[in-house]
Scaffold this motif. Structure first.
Motif, PDB file in Angstrom:
ATOM      1  N   ASP A   1     -21.876 -12.137 -14.490  1.00 29.26           N
ATOM      2  CA  ASP A   1     -21.281 -11.982 -13.155  1.00 29.26           C
ATOM      3  C   ASP A   1     -19.813 -11.570 -13.213  1.00 29.26           C
ATOM      4  O   ASP A   1     -19.251 -11.131 -12.221  1.00 29.26           O
ATOM      5  CB  ASP A   1     -21.384 -13.301 -12.381  1.00 29.26           C
ATOM      6  CG  ASP A   1     -22.822 -13.576 -11.984  1.00 29.26           C
ATOM      7  OD1 ASP A   1     -23.649 -12.653 -12.114  1.00 29.26           O
ATOM      8  OD2 ASP A   1     -23.099 -14.706 -11.553  1.00 29.26           O
ATOM      9  N   ALA A   2     -19.192 -11.741 -14.392  1.00 30.86           N
ATOM     10  CA  ALA A   2     -17.757 -11.421 -14.506  1.00 30.86           C
ATOM     11  C   ALA A   2     -17.528  -9.964 -14.917  1.00 30.86           C
ATOM     12  O   ALA A   2     -16.395  -9.540 -15.117  1.00 30.86           O
ATOM     13  CB  ALA A   2     -17.117 -12.346 -15.526  1.00 30.86           C
ATOM     14  N   THR A   3     -18.613  -9.179 -15.037  1.00 36.01           N
ATOM     15  CA  THR A   3     -18.477  -7.790 -15.501  1.00 36.01           C
ATOM     16  C   THR A   3     -17.689  -6.957 -14.482  1.00 36.01           C
ATOM     17  O   THR A   3     -18.007  -6.958 -13.292  1.00 36.01           O
ATOM     18  CB  THR A   3     -19.884  -7.175 -15.701  1.00 36.01           C
ATOM     19  OG1 THR A   3     -20.621  -8.018 -16.588  1.00 36.01           O
ATOM     20  CG2 THR A   3     -19.796  -5.774 -16.278  1.00 36.01           C
ATOM     21  N   THR A   4     -16.673  -6.250 -14.964  1.00 29.55           N
ATOM     22  CA  THR A   4     -15.931  -5.347 -14.072  1.00 29.55           C
ATOM     23  C   THR A   4     -16.534  -3.944 -14.169  1.00 29.55           C
ATOM     24  O   THR A   4     -17.288  -3.645 -15.109  1.00 29.55           O
ATOM     25  CB  THR A   4     -14.451  -5.239 -14.489  1.00 29.55           C
ATOM     26  OG1 THR A   4     -14.393  -4.531 -15.738  1.00 29.55           O
ATOM     27  CG2 THR A   4     -13.804  -6.607 -14.636  1.00 29.55           C
TER      28      THR A   4
ATOM     29  N   LYS B   1     -18.231  -0.496  -7.004  1.00 30.11           N
ATOM     30  CA  LYS B   1     -17.870   0.674  -6.170  1.00 30.11           C
ATOM     31  C   LYS B   1     -16.554   1.312  -6.638  1.00 30.11           C
ATOM     32  O   LYS B   1     -16.306   2.490  -6.341  1.00 30.11           O
ATOM     33  CB  LYS B   1     -17.756   0.275  -4.698  1.00 30.11           C
ATOM     34  CG  LYS B   1     -16.624  -0.656  -4.379  1.00 30.11           C
ATOM     35  CD  LYS B   1     -16.577  -0.956  -2.881  1.00 30.11           C
ATOM     36  CE  LYS B   1     -15.464  -1.944  -2.570  1.00 30.11           C
ATOM     37  NZ  LYS B   1     -15.456  -2.371  -1.180  1.00 30.11           N
ATOM     38  N   PHE B   2     -15.732   0.585  -7.393  1.00 34.70           N
ATOM     39  CA  PHE B   2     -14.462   1.165  -7.854  1.00 34.70           C
ATOM     40  C   PHE B   2     -14.646   2.110  -9.047  1.00 34.70           C
ATOM     41  O   PHE B   2     -13.721   2.844  -9.405  1.00 34.70           O
ATOM     42  CB  PHE B   2     -13.440   0.060  -8.154  1.00 34.70           C
ATOM     43  CG  PHE B   2     -13.052  -0.674  -6.898  1.00 34.70           C
ATOM     44  CD1 PHE B   2     -12.285  -0.050  -5.921  1.00 34.70           C
ATOM     45  CD2 PHE B   2     -13.492  -1.968  -6.662  1.00 34.70           C
ATOM     46  CE1 PHE B   2     -11.952  -0.699  -4.738  1.00 34.70           C
ATOM     47  CE2 PHE B   2     -13.165  -2.629  -5.484  1.00 34.70           C
ATOM     48  CZ  PHE B   2     -12.395  -1.994  -4.519  1.00 34.70           C
ATOM     49  N   HIS B   3     -15.828   2.094  -9.635  1.00 38.19           N
ATOM     50  CA  HIS B   3     -16.116   3.070 -10.700  1.00 38.19           C
ATOM     51  C   HIS B   3     -15.915   4.502 -10.171  1.00 38.19           C
ATOM     52  O   HIS B   3     -15.297   5.343 -10.834  1.00 38.19           O
ATOM     53  CB  HIS B   3     -17.558   2.877 -11.192  1.00 38.19           C
ATOM     54  CG  HIS B   3     -18.031   3.938 -12.127  1.00 38.19           C
ATOM     55  ND1 HIS B   3     -17.676   3.981 -13.451  1.00 38.19           N
ATOM     56  CD2 HIS B   3     -18.828   5.021 -11.919  1.00 38.19           C
ATOM     57  CE1 HIS B   3     -18.232   5.037 -14.027  1.00 38.19           C
ATOM     58  NE2 HIS B   3     -18.935   5.680 -13.120  1.00 38.19           N
TER      59      HIS B   3
ATOM     60  N   LEU C   1     -22.275  -2.253  -2.682  1.00 38.32           N
ATOM     61  CA  LEU C   1     -23.289  -3.258  -2.348  1.00 38.32           C
ATOM     62  C   LEU C   1     -22.743  -4.628  -2.714  1.00 38.32           C
ATOM     63  O   LEU C   1     -21.820  -4.731  -3.535  1.00 38.32           O
ATOM     64  CB  LEU C   1     -24.569  -2.988  -3.162  1.00 38.32           C
ATOM     65  CG  LEU C   1     -25.356  -1.723  -2.806  1.00 38.32           C
ATOM     66  CD1 LEU C   1     -26.484  -1.501  -3.802  1.00 38.32           C
ATOM     67  CD2 LEU C   1     -25.912  -1.800  -1.381  1.00 38.32           C
ATOM     68  N   PRO C   2     -23.317  -5.692  -2.138  1.00 34.79           N
ATOM     69  CA  PRO C   2     -22.825  -7.031  -2.472  1.00 34.79           C
ATOM     70  C   PRO C   2     -22.956  -7.335  -3.972  1.00 34.79           C
ATOM     71  O   PRO C   2     -23.877  -6.840  -4.633  1.00 34.79           O
ATOM     72  CB  PRO C   2     -23.744  -7.961  -1.671  1.00 34.79           C
ATOM     73  CG  PRO C   2     -24.367  -7.105  -0.615  1.00 34.79           C
ATOM     74  CD  PRO C   2     -24.405  -5.707  -1.153  1.00 34.79           C
ATOM     75  N   GLY C   3     -22.040  -8.141  -4.464  1.00 34.25           N
ATOM     76  CA  GLY C   3     -22.089  -8.584  -5.866  1.00 34.25           C
ATOM     77  C   GLY C   3     -22.021  -7.400  -6.807  1.00 34.25           C
ATOM     78  O   GLY C   3     -21.232  -6.473  -6.610  1.00 34.25           O
ATOM     79  N   LEU C   4     -22.877  -7.431  -7.827  1.00 33.13           N
ATOM     80  CA  LEU C   4     -22.856  -6.362  -8.834  1.00 33.13           C
ATOM     81  C   LEU C   4     -23.986  -5.360  -8.657  1.00 33.13           C
ATOM     82  O   LEU C   4     -24.162  -4.465  -9.493  1.00 33.13           O
ATOM     83  CB  LEU C   4     -22.913  -6.987 -10.229  1.00 33.13           C
ATOM     84  CG  LEU C   4     -21.651  -7.780 -10.598  1.00 33.13           C
ATOM     85  CD1 LEU C   4     -21.840  -8.498 -11.925  1.00 33.13           C
ATOM     86  CD2 LEU C   4     -20.438  -6.862 -10.675  1.00 33.13           C
TER      87      LEU C   4
END
Ligand code: DUC
Ligand code: ZN
Ligand code: ZN
Length: 492
Positions: A336-339, A211-213, A282-285
């Protein structure tokens, strides 16, 4: 019988929709070209009853990424087979995708490589825009003029992304060549340093989720770059197209610039009508599935895009199909570590582009059928040098059209689509109206929910010079003197 030999194909009893009006008539096709339009035509060797259907020009999708490696080195999910099959199922009969130069690549090699990939796989007609990232002297003086003259009459340049962006000086250099050669410059307009600065501060504070994108790609970054792109184009005395316009303020900038006489065109896409920044919360990625650049904004911007289409501020509606799988090959390079800064940017949409606009625009009462055709086909054909061969149902044009059933209701699921993204941001939407049969140069490409043509049966289209959609204002005496002084030349 009309003409000496029977038509190869007759489409009868349909309601034909063009950008300049509608009529009830039959269409006779010979050798892939529309040979007659009139009521009561003779039977063709194939005779298709289109009762109850709109017969509309095949869609032209002039912004899609197919078999393309992104600036970050990620391969998109569709090749020229899956990408064009997916386009065809959604009523599109021509795509213009990108031949993307990466820094250090020779432009002729890039064009040849994409041509080879498409030739073997495409099922509908296709052409290319060049993405130019390395405008050195050879590119500017030799390769760019040559590829434009050979039929790639538009090019895309970026104002952001480390590996793609050109600075303002380079943009002016590219624009002046495009002006001389009569090519259209497509601008990805976002302010690079604003995005970089915001992203740095977000990441420093641990704000890494998808969501920070949308926070990093603030609307002001789009507004500022849109304004600058137009100013650069005015200085270089060249028309410019702002692609994937997302924000309310950017649309205002474009509207105001037109009032000042700027030759500016603008494109928007389904994601800016039907998605919002909050969809990526949304939750997670999971939110990565909704991230593209510029990002979808809010309801006010969605309304501004609708208004821009209705009043002509926005000229073309394209998919910006940029399909990445929701795994390590695409959206999630570091699992899972993708920003948000590492996710591939882009959403799929080549198949649903037209059904979404038909349902919500035409059936929803926001757009006339004529406006739908202009935004999805005719304006693309004119603006990108495909007219009069493409973009209208007219005698002498290629027999590219789709038969739309306005009564058909379809609930969207990823599994019914033909692209390779593996998900759709429009999952679960119920759409009214569907392109049930699709014809490209008289060949039936899609019918009864099945592909009817062979891999590689699409044709490359070398394009002519872009045609102005509006009369281009004459330069003022001051700007004319300036152009003379600095040696700017307009293509004739
Ligand atoms: N720009 C595009 O044109 N498409 C996908 C992502 C991007 O940044
Ligand atoms: Zn872009
Ligand atoms: Zn794009």
């Amino acid at each position: 019988m009309t003409g000496s030999t029977p038509f190869d194909l007759t489409i009868r009893n349909g309601r034909i929709g063009n950008a300049d009006g509608t009529l009830r008539a039959d269409i006779g096709v010979r050798d892939g070209v529309i040979a007659a339009i009139a009521p009561g035509l003779d039977a063709g060797l194939r005779d298709v009853d289109a009762t109850g259907h709109w017969v509309l020009p095949g869609g032209i999708d002039s912004h899609c990424h197919i078999e393309q490696r992104s600036g970050m080195g990620v391969m998109c999910a569709d090749d020229f087979h899956s990408g064009t099959v997916s386009a065809a199922f959604g009523g599109t009969t021509t795509i213009l995708s990108f031949a993307a130069q990466h820094r250090g690549d020779r432009i002729p090699d890039v064009i040849a490589a994409y041509g080879a990939l498409a030739r073997e796989k495409a099922v509908i007609d296709y052409g290319f825009h060049l993405i130019l990232t390395d405008p050195d002297e050879t590119a500017l003086r030799e390769h760019l003029p040559r590829v434009i003259r050979e039929g790639i009459t538009s090019l895309k340049v970026y104002m952001t992304y480390d590996k793609l962006k050109l600075d303002d000086y380079q943009l002016l250099e590219v624009m002046s060549v495009a002006g001389e050669e009569g090519a259209l410059v497509m601008m990805h307009a976002e302010n690079h340093d604003m995005i970089r600065w915001i992203a740095h501060r977000l990441l420093e504070r641990g704000h890494v989720a998808p969501k920070f994108h949308a926070v990093a790609h603030d609307p002001l970054a789009e507004t500022e770059a849109t304004n600058r792109a137009i100013a650069l184009a005015r200085l270089a005395d060249v028309p410019v197209l702002i692609v994937h316009v997302a924000g309310r303020e950017a649309i205002e900038v474009i509207r105001d610039a037109r009032r000042l006489g700027a030759a500016v065109y603008a494109e928007s896409c389904p994601q800016y009508l039907f998605l919002e920044a909050s969809d990526s919360d949304l939750p997670g990625l999971e939110g990565a599935k909704f991230c593209c650049s510029p990002p979808p904004r809010d309801v006010a911007s969605q309304e501004a895009v609708w208004a821009g289409f209705a009043d002509g501020t926005l000229d073309v509606y394209s998919s910006d199909h940029a399909p990445y799988r929701f795994d390590a090959s695409g959206k999630l390079p570091r699992g899972d570590a993708t920003t948000f800064k590492e996710m591939a940017n882009g959403v799929p949409g080549i198949e649903l582009r037209l059904p979404l606009l038909f349902s919500e625009g035409v059936m929803g009462g926001r757009l006339s059928i004529e406006a739908f055709v202009a935004l999805t086909s005719t304006n693309h054909a004119r603006m990108y040098g495909l007219a009069p061969r493409k973009g209208a149902i007219a005698v002498g044009a290629d027999a590219d059209f789709a038969l739309w059933n306005p009564e058909r209701r379809v609930a969207v699921t990823a599994s019914m689509l033909h692209d390779n993204a593996g998900y759709t941001p429009y999952e679960g939407r119920v759409l009214q109206g569907w392109p049930e049969q699709v014809y490209s140069r008289g060949r039936c490409v899609v019918r009864d929910g099945a592909l009817q043509v062979e891999r590689g049966s699409g044709c490359y289209v070398a394009r002519g010079r872009p045609e102005p959609l509006r009369e281009r204002p004459a330069a003022s005496p001051e700007r004319g003197r300036f152009s003379d002084l600095v040696g700017l030349r307009r293509a004739r």
